[in-house]
Design a protein around this motif. Structure first.
Motif, short mmCIF file in Angstrom:
data_model
loop_
_atom_site.label_atom_id
_atom_site.label_comp_id
_atom_site.label_asym_id
_atom_site.label_seq_id
_atom_site.Cartn_x
_atom_site.Cartn_y
_atom_site.Cartn_z
N ALA A 203 144.29 7.57 69.26
CA ALA A 203 143.83 6.54 70.19
C ALA A 203 142.86 7.12 71.22
O ALA A 203 141.86 6.47 71.58
CB ALA A 203 145.03 5.91 70.90
N ALA A 204 143.13 8.35 71.68
CA ALA A 204 142.25 8.98 72.66
C ALA A 204 140.86 9.24 72.08
O ALA A 204 139.84 8.97 72.73
CB ALA A 204 142.87 10.28 73.15
N LEU A 205 140.81 9.76 70.86
CA LEU A 205 139.52 10.02 70.21
C LEU A 205 138.73 8.72 70.02
O LEU A 205 137.51 8.70 70.18
CB LEU A 205 139.74 10.70 68.86
CG LEU A 205 140.31 12.13 68.91
CD1 LEU A 205 140.67 12.60 67.51
CD2 LEU A 205 139.30 13.07 69.56
N ARG A 206 139.45 7.66 69.69
CA ARG A 206 138.78 6.36 69.54
C ARG A 206 138.04 5.99 70.81
O ARG A 206 136.87 5.56 70.76
CB ARG A 206 139.83 5.29 69.22
CG ARG A 206 139.30 3.86 69.28
CD ARG A 206 140.42 2.84 69.11
NE ARG A 206 139.91 1.48 69.13
CZ ARG A 206 140.66 0.40 68.94
NH1 ARG A 206 141.95 0.52 68.73
NH2 ARG A 206 140.11 -0.81 68.98
N TYR A 207 138.68 6.17 71.96
CA TYR A 207 138.06 5.73 73.21
C TYR A 207 137.16 6.78 73.85
O TYR A 207 136.40 6.45 74.76
CB TYR A 207 139.13 5.20 74.17
CG TYR A 207 139.51 3.80 73.78
CD1 TYR A 207 138.66 2.74 74.04
CD2 TYR A 207 140.68 3.55 73.06
CE1 TYR A 207 138.97 1.45 73.64
CE2 TYR A 207 141.00 2.26 72.66
CZ TYR A 207 140.13 1.21 72.94
OH TYR A 207 140.43 -0.06 72.54
N ASP A 208 137.24 8.01 73.39
CA ASP A 208 136.19 8.97 73.75
C ASP A 208 134.84 8.43 73.29
O ASP A 208 133.86 8.39 74.04
CB ASP A 208 136.44 10.32 73.06
CG ASP A 208 137.59 11.09 73.67
OD1 ASP A 208 137.91 10.86 74.84
OD2 ASP A 208 138.17 11.93 72.94
N ILE A 209 134.81 8.02 72.03
CA ILE A 209 133.57 7.53 71.42
C ILE A 209 133.19 6.16 71.97
O ILE A 209 132.06 5.95 72.42
CB ILE A 209 133.71 7.47 69.89
CG1 ILE A 209 134.05 8.85 69.32
CG2 ILE A 209 132.44 6.93 69.24
CD1 ILE A 209 134.47 8.84 67.87
#
Length: 307
Positions: free
Chosen positions: A37-43
């Protein structure tokens, strides 16, 4: 023509957000949930901030109230919602998760009335909230002798996700700060991503980049970040301005259909009659809670159609 264009965009948004649950399930085979989920919202956060910078003169929050708005968005709308959702969805189907999340508009109204006692729900509205909660229980199918069964806990976590989003929505609306939704979403996404990275570290989730470069893993992450988040929120902004909040809420009740169909086609997930019945109860609860607003919206649409 404008009406059909709006309908088309509405269906695209429902498809984009419904299939996001399928992409979550697919990616969870490769990523630990909170880090995913964190990687998703990094991008997505970087993309949204770039978009906000393009359409706005000033994207930086100003003053205590705006930063408080971003903080609530980061903690509840992004971090808590997605951490609960991604962890819960490890042990439930994409469609079941989408259906439980569709309870958010009902919970939003419930929280709004709870935080403003003078604006209490009518008896029929309370019945609507209760019916929606029964729908979640039907989907979870808890065993009284084993309330910690995997499926029941997973559905409970997804319910907490929906509740986090609903509470965050109410609190952001209660603040008097005026802030463009584009910049608020962008900073909330980035703030939420940071919080989820910290939570991932606290949970000691494994970091195994070799598993992340699998085509399905990269495809699922790219779909969530670029299509479901970036494109999805852009469509949401357009439709929110054209249709209003009540009709946008209906996306929550169309998205599970796409989640069920694509979950079956791509993941081989099968939806049983009990889950469908639970969805019907949640939808009935929404209609009862939002009946006045829906009546006004339909009256408005009929007036437009007669012109």
């Amino acid at each position: 023509m404008s009406r059909y264009r709006n309908l088309g965009l509405f269906l695209v948004l429902a498809a984009v957000w419904g299939t996001a649950f399928v992409a979550i399930s697919a990616g969870l085979e490769y990523f630990p949930p909170v880090l995913y989920a964190a990687l998703r919202y990094d991008i997505a956060g970087i993309i949204m901030l770039a978009y906000a910078a393009y359409v706005l003169d000033d994207v930086v929050p100003r003053g205590r109230e705006q930063w408080l708005l971003v903080t609530i968005g980061s903690v509840l709308l992004i971090a808590a919602y997605h951490a609960f959702l991604f962890i819960g969805q490890q042990h439930t189907t994409a469609a079941a998760a989408a259906i439980v999340v569709s309870l958010s508009p009902v919970l939003t109204t419930g929280f709004a009335r709870l935080l403003v006692p003078s604006d209490a729900l009518s008896p029929l509205g309370l019945v609507g909230v209760a019916i929606g909660l029964v729908g979640v229980a039907v989907i979870a199918q808890p065993d009284p002798n084993d309330l910690l069964a995997t499926n029941a806990v997973a559905i409970a976590l997804v319910f907490f996700a929906a509740a986090s989003f609903a509470l965050g929505s109410v609190l952001t609306r209660r603040l008097e700060a005026e802030m463009p939704i584009e910049s608020m979403e962008a900073w909330s996404m980035l703030g939420g991503a940071v919080l989820m990275h910290l939570l991932s570290l606290a949970l000691r989730e494994p970091i195994e980049p070799r598993t992340w470069v699998q085509p399905e893993a990269l495809g699922a992450l790219a779909y969530l970040a670029l299509v479901s988040s970036a494109l999805g929120f852009l469509l949401y902004f357009v439709l929110l301005e054209r249709l209003g909040a009540v009709e946008i809420n209906m996306v929550s009740y169309v998205a599970p259909i796409f989640a069920a169909v694509f979950g079956w086609l791509y993941l081989g997930e099968v939806i049983d009659a009990t889950t469908v019945f639970g969805f019907a109860l949640i939808a009935v609860g929404f209609v009862l809670v939002k009946r006045r607003a829906l009546r006004e919206e339909f009256g408005h649409l009929q007036a437009l159609a007669q012109r």
